[in-house]
Design an enzyme around this catalytic site. Structure first.
Site, PDB file in Angstrom:
ATOM      1  N   ASN A  20      45.128  42.356  39.395  1.00  0.00           N
ATOM      2  CA  ASN A  20      44.614  41.923  38.095  1.00  0.00           C
ATOM      3  C   ASN A  20      45.469  42.404  36.932  1.00  0.00           C
ATOM      4  O   ASN A  20      45.583  41.727  35.913  1.00  0.00           O
ATOM      5  CB  ASN A  20      43.162  42.354  37.914  1.00  0.00           C
ATOM      6  CG  ASN A  20      42.226  41.400  38.639  1.00  0.00           C
ATOM      7  OD1 ASN A  20      42.616  40.284  38.973  1.00  0.00           O
ATOM      8  ND2 ASN A  20      41.023  41.836  38.905  1.00  0.00           N
TER       9      ASN A  20
ATOM     10  N   HIS B 252      38.308  45.968  47.175  1.00  0.00           N
ATOM     11  CA  HIS B 252      38.360  44.826  46.258  1.00  0.00           C
ATOM     12  C   HIS B 252      38.842  43.578  46.986  1.00  0.00           C
ATOM     13  O   HIS B 252      40.033  43.430  47.287  1.00  0.00           O
ATOM     14  CB  HIS B 252      39.295  45.181  45.083  1.00  0.00           C
ATOM     15  CG  HIS B 252      39.310  44.155  43.999  1.00  0.00           C
ATOM     16  ND1 HIS B 252      40.444  43.791  43.309  1.00  0.00           N
ATOM     17  CD2 HIS B 252      38.312  43.388  43.482  1.00  0.00           C
ATOM     18  CE1 HIS B 252      40.138  42.866  42.420  1.00  0.00           C
ATOM     19  NE2 HIS B 252      38.862  42.603  42.512  1.00  0.00           N
TER      20      HIS B 252
ATOM     21  N   GLU C 147      42.368  45.080  48.195  1.00  0.00           N
ATOM     22  CA  GLU C 147      42.889  46.286  47.560  1.00  0.00           C
ATOM     23  C   GLU C 147      41.930  47.430  47.866  1.00  0.00           C
ATOM     24  O   GLU C 147      40.728  47.310  47.608  1.00  0.00           O
ATOM     25  CB  GLU C 147      42.993  46.103  46.042  1.00  0.00           C
ATOM     26  CG  GLU C 147      44.100  45.160  45.623  1.00  0.00           C
ATOM     27  CD  GLU C 147      44.159  44.965  44.102  1.00  0.00           C
ATOM     28  OE1 GLU C 147      45.254  44.729  43.584  1.00  0.00           O
ATOM     29  OE2 GLU C 147      43.101  45.030  43.434  1.00  0.00           O
TER      30      GLU C 147
ATOM     31  N   SER D  40      36.076  44.715  39.956  1.00  0.00           N
ATOM     32  CA  SER D  40      37.424  44.250  39.618  1.00  0.00           C
ATOM     33  C   SER D  40      38.042  45.104  38.540  1.00  0.00           C
ATOM     34  O   SER D  40      39.255  45.128  38.389  1.00  0.00           O
ATOM     35  CB  SER D  40      37.378  42.826  39.062  1.00  0.00           C
ATOM     36  OG  SER D  40      36.811  41.957  39.966  1.00  0.00           O
TER      37      SER D  40
END
Ligand code: NAD
Length: 368
Positions: free
Chosen positions: A276, A226, A238, A205
């Site tokens: 994120n 991801h 992702e 992450s």
């Protein structure tokens, strides 16, 4: 669903790859029409169903399969309706996927890979962890899948204790604890064990995919893949193209994402990637708002769910992610961009210090 052998015309009510009697190719029979066997008329609006009245029809097709279909027209029992056109089924390629790390994310990724038809090899530090993951996957599938199909899916996942068994994997996805040195160590080993054609992916992450790739003899074969939690439900993946990732690895990752029924977005290797980076600033701000004492956690979450139409409020979401994980990602963003807006707020730091990490410890912004 009904499947029929193109040669001997035997039929099954579950998905089989080849006819078990004559090994002929099997196709799914598409029903042409259905009969209304029951209906319920809904007169009161509810979330997601604001247009009323409507009917939930119980339909039976000519193969005896039942389905519920929403209709805004009135129907009588026995009415015959045409079948709805089905989206063309994507055919997944035969692939063997190695999953390294059988925790929350590894288990979810193993599940969707096996459901897609891939052969899955799963490894963790202890074989018991992989076995626990298998039990969890079995339980999850039991809620949505018929027994025969579930057994077939489970039969495609193998828990192993030997990394060298990944040797012939087409793709190995690393899903280990978020620790750069640990991941690098495992990639070094994978580099030795796997064939030169294996594509490597990491589900990190927050770590640098470029940094991770540097331990490989050919850093171009590592791509970021991801997934989001819970993996079977979240549509996004992702794909992170590091400074070294080859175009071939990106294309491979895109193909796999589509086969897994996910929607890929491509991003460069910058802290927080896309989601994120945006999300953690928002969560941090919500925690800071909570700290000023002018609103309760419930009211902040209610404001966001109703005012912004988010499915979950930021404090409940922080508890779900884990406050230690939130802080760790903010630390990476702050270090990477050197911008004050990413600095973990005081409340978050204090809660992590006290060990109040959200759902996993039973206390966060809420009690569980
Ligand atoms: P987790 O703690 O549930 O699972 C990690 C697994 O790695 C554990 O089962 C652990 O036993 C195993 N492991 C640790 N060291 C090992 C070793 N030396 N050899 C083999 N196995 C080892 O963590 P998770 O939440 O599944 O996260 C895994 C990765 O996915 C992390 O990189 C994380 O950043 C990323 N991720 C997590 C989420 C999330 O919401 N949890 C979402 C997206 C991405």
């Amino acid at each position: 669903m009904v499947y029929e052998c193109e040669d001997c015309h035997k039929q099954w009510y579950y998905n089989v790859k080849k006819c078990i009697f004559c090994q002929g190719d099997v196709t799914e029979l598409a029903p042409a029409k259905s009969t209304v066997r029951g209906f319920t008329k809904i007169e009161i609006p509810s979330p997601g169903h604001t247009r009323v009245p409507y009917c939930d029809l119980l339909l039976e097709d000519e193969y005896g399969n039942f389905e519920i279909r929403k209709s805004f027209a009135d129907h009588e029992l026995g009415d015959i309706l045409a079948a709805e056109p089905k989206e063309a089924k994507k055919v997944a390629k035969e692939r063997t996927v190695g999953i390294v790390g059988a925790g929350t994310m590894g288990g979810g990724i193993a599940q969707i890979c096996a459901q897609t038809g891939y052969h899955v090899l799963m490894i963790d530090r202890h074989i018991e962890t992989s076995k626990k993951a298998l039990v969890k996957i079995d339980k999850a599938l039991s809620k949505t899948t018929k027994d025969e199909v579930k057994h077939e899916i489970m039969g495609r996942i193998k828990a192993t204790a030997n990394l060298f068994e990944m040797e012939h994997s087409d793709l190995v996805i690393e899903v280990l604890t978020e620790d750069m040195e640990l991941k690098k160590e495992v990639f070094r080993e994978l580099d030795n064990e796997c064939s030169k054609d294996t594509i490597f992916a990491t589900n990190t992450s927050s770590l640098s995919v470029t940094g991770l790739s540097e331990v490989l003899e050919d850093p171009g074969r590592l791509v970021g893949l991801h997934f989001f939690n819970p993996v079977p439900r979240m549509k996004l993946v992702e794909i992170i193209k590091s400074k070294n990732t080859s175009d071939e690895a990106v294309e491979y990752a895109k193909e796999v994402a589509f086969e897994l029924d996910k929607t890929p977005v491509i991003t460069g290797d910058a802290p927080g990637f896309i989601v994120n980076r945006l999300l953690l600033v928002f969560l941090n701000e919500a925690m800071d708002k909570f700290a000023d004492g002018t609103s309760t956690a419930e009211d902040i979450d209610k404001a966001v769910t109703l005012g912004l139409n988010h499915p979950m409020g930021p404090l409940a979401l922080s508890d779900l992610i884990g406050l230690d994980v939130c802080k760790a990602i903010l630390d990476v963003l702050y270090k990477g961009y050197k911008d004050h807006k990413y600095k973990p707020c005081k409340t978050l730091c204090e809660m992590v210090e006290k060990g109040n990490l959200g759902r996993k410890t039973g206390v966060g912004f809420y009690k569980y």
